[in-house]
Write an enzyme that holds these catalytic residues in place. Structure first.
Site, PDB file in Angstrom:
ATOM      1  N   TYR A   1      15.531  -4.660  14.757  1.00 30.84           N
ATOM      2  CA  TYR A   1      15.387  -4.839  13.063  1.00 30.84           C
ATOM      3  C   TYR A   1      16.874  -5.336  12.357  1.00 30.84           C
ATOM      4  CZ  TYR A   1      14.610  -2.464   7.946  1.00 30.84           C
ATOM      5  OH  TYR A   1      14.232  -2.872   7.289  1.00 30.84           O
TER       6      TYR A   1
ATOM      7  N   THR B   1      11.179   5.982   3.323  1.00 32.32           N
ATOM      8  CA  THR B   1       9.898   5.406   3.497  1.00 32.32           C
ATOM      9  C   THR B   1       9.411   5.914   4.454  1.00 32.32           C
ATOM     10  OG1 THR B   1      10.718   3.630   4.208  1.00 32.32           O
ATOM     11  CG2 THR B   1      10.698   4.353   2.090  1.00 32.32           C
TER      12      THR B   1
ATOM     13  N   ASN C   1       7.808  -8.241   0.831  1.00 27.45           N
ATOM     14  CA  ASN C   1       7.677  -7.003   1.050  1.00 27.45           C
ATOM     15  C   ASN C   1       7.099  -5.947   2.043  1.00 27.45           C
ATOM     16  OD1 ASN C   1       8.807  -4.247   0.196  1.00 27.45           O
ATOM     17  ND2 ASN C   1       6.971  -4.135   0.728  1.00 27.45           N
TER      18      ASN C   1
ATOM     19  N   VAL D   1       0.474  -9.905   8.181  1.00 32.06           N
ATOM     20  CA  VAL D   1       1.299 -11.256   7.733  1.00 32.06           C
ATOM     21  C   VAL D   1       1.551 -11.267   9.161  1.00 32.06           C
ATOM     22  CG1 VAL D   1       2.264 -10.677   5.737  1.00 32.06           C
ATOM     23  CG2 VAL D   1       3.189  -9.704   8.149  1.00 32.06           C
TER      24      VAL D   1
ATOM     25  N   ASN E   1       0.550  -0.885  -0.029  1.00 23.86           N
ATOM     26  CA  ASN E   1       0.108  -0.101  -0.172  1.00 23.86           C
ATOM     27  C   ASN E   1       1.029   1.214  -0.006  1.00 23.86           C
ATOM     28  OD1 ASN E   1      -0.096  -1.196   2.936  1.00 23.86           O
ATOM     29  ND2 ASN E   1       0.343   0.800   3.025  1.00 23.86           N
ATOM     30  N   LYS E   2       2.041   1.379   0.131  1.00 27.82           N
ATOM     31  CA  LYS E   2       2.781   2.174   0.166  1.00 27.82           C
ATOM     32  C   LYS E   2       4.652   2.082   0.469  1.00 27.82           C
ATOM     33  CE  LYS E   2       3.455   2.643   4.914  1.00 27.82           C
ATOM     34  NZ  LYS E   2       3.109   3.313   7.066  1.00 27.82           N
ATOM     35  N   GLY E   3       5.405   3.141   0.259  1.00 21.80           N
ATOM     36  CA  GLY E   3       6.866   3.322   0.000  1.00 21.80           C
ATOM     37  C   GLY E   3       6.908   2.231  -0.947  1.00 21.80           C
TER      38      GLY E   3
ATOM     39  N   SER F   1      17.858  -6.839   3.583  1.00 21.63           N
ATOM     40  CA  SER F   1      17.798  -5.579   3.556  1.00 21.63           C
ATOM     41  C   SER F   1      19.853  -5.356   3.605  1.00 21.63           C
ATOM     42  CB  SER F   1      17.888  -4.844   5.246  1.00 21.63           C
ATOM     43  OG  SER F   1      18.500  -3.607   5.842  1.00 21.63           O
TER      44      SER F   1
ATOM     45  N   ARG G   1      -2.840  -4.905   4.359  1.00 24.18           N
ATOM     46  CA  ARG G   1      -3.597  -4.762   6.115  1.00 24.18           C
ATOM     47  C   ARG G   1      -5.261  -4.120   6.298  1.00 24.18           C
ATOM     48  NH1 ARG G   1       0.674  -4.233  10.795  1.00 24.18           N
ATOM     49  NH2 ARG G   1       1.784  -1.869  10.516  1.00 24.18           N
TER      50      ARG G   1
END
Ligand code: NAP
Length: 246
Positions: free
Chosen positions: A169, A204, A91, A65, A16-18, A145, A39
């Site tokens: 992360y 983002t 993603n 997810v 939906n973005k990024g 990443s 979502r």
């Protein structure tokens, strides 16, 4: 218009973005049908509308997810609409609450990040696997990443892309890398290619728009891995410039 049965069918999670949105736009520009896995109902609808306005054959796929039932329902929806899935781009990802110094981390933050960035990928991949197995050339692209590279984290690489100390992360992407290798090993000898994409440092929501690359630039490597030929690599980790050291 080419009938859906003859089109390549893709699903992009967190589209939906990024970067995910731009991956969907890039695959759509190839004439593919692209499921927009997202979502939030409104953000998903808005993204599909924008993509359709740009000429992309986009369709909505409600998907969290972190939720088994949601992943199962998403697979059922794609089965009903297309009967198979050719390309899955995992993603969707989160950074988790910062700061993430290991000596001060709340373990709950690690669990939350791993649930999305690692288990979410496994959950969605496995829900989609029966549909992928029906494709002539299935591809799976997992969004990793540079911070998932232990070589770069430990300062052994020539370039400086370690990012901030982040015990939730960064290791979640290392974990994802290791998981992807296991998929590649299991699926070796099948026609399913599974690879890792590294988008670079992209502006983002994930990093408060501090990144230096555009989402479109970040999407390019995932689009490339989604369109690999049948004799393409599997179980590898790529950025625009080539392979990323593990
Ligand atoms: N930006 C960078 O510099 C960078 C660098 C390396 C790797 N990456 C990776 O690239 C991927 C995309 O990140 P981005 O930078 O584009 O960040 P973003 O703009 O924050 O987008 C993340 C996307 O993931 C979705 N998402 C998060 N949790 C989800 C869940 N449980 N179920 C479904 N969707 C979920 C978000 O949906 P909502 O809108 O509902 O939150 C959003 O669509 C991530 O895997 C990230 O780790 C980014």
């Amino acid at each position: 218009m080419v009938p859906m049965s003859e089109r390549t069918i893709a699903l992009v999670t967190g589209a939906n973005k990024g970067i995910g949105y731009e991956i969907a736009a890039g695959l759509g520009a190839l004439g593919w049908s692209v499921g927009i896995g997202a979502r939030d109902d409104q953000r998903r609808k808005d993204a599909v509308e924008r993509l359709r306005a740009a000429g992309v054959d986009a369709f909505e796929v409600p998907l969290d997810v972190t939720d088994d039932a949601s992943a199962t329902a998403a697979a059922r929806l794609i089965e009903d609409q297309a009967g198979r899935l050719d390309v899955l781009v995992n993603n969707a990802g989160i950074a988790g609450a910062m700061p993430q110094e290991p000596t001060r981390i709340d373990p709950a933050t690690i669990r939350t990040v791993v649930e999305t960035n690692v288990i979410g990928v496994i959950r969605v991949t496995n829900a989609m696997m029966p549909l992928l197995r029906r494709s002539a050339s299935p591809r799976i692209v997992n969004m990793s990443s540079a911070v998932g590279s232990l070589t770069r984290q430990s300062g052994r690489a020539a370039d400086e892309t370690a990012g901030p100390v982040a015990v939730a992360y960064a290791p979640s992407k290392t974990f994802l890398n290791a998981v992807t290798l296991q998929y590649a090993r299991e699926l070796r000898g099948t026609n399913i290619l599974v690879n890792l994409a590294c988008p670079g440092y992209v502006a983002t929501d994930l990093n408060g728009f501090h990144g230096v690359r555009t989402p479109e630039q970040g999407a390019a490597i995932a689009v490339k891995l989604a369109t690999l030929p049948d004799d393409g690599p599997t179980g590898r980790f790529f950025e625009d410039a080539g392979e990323v050291p593990w």
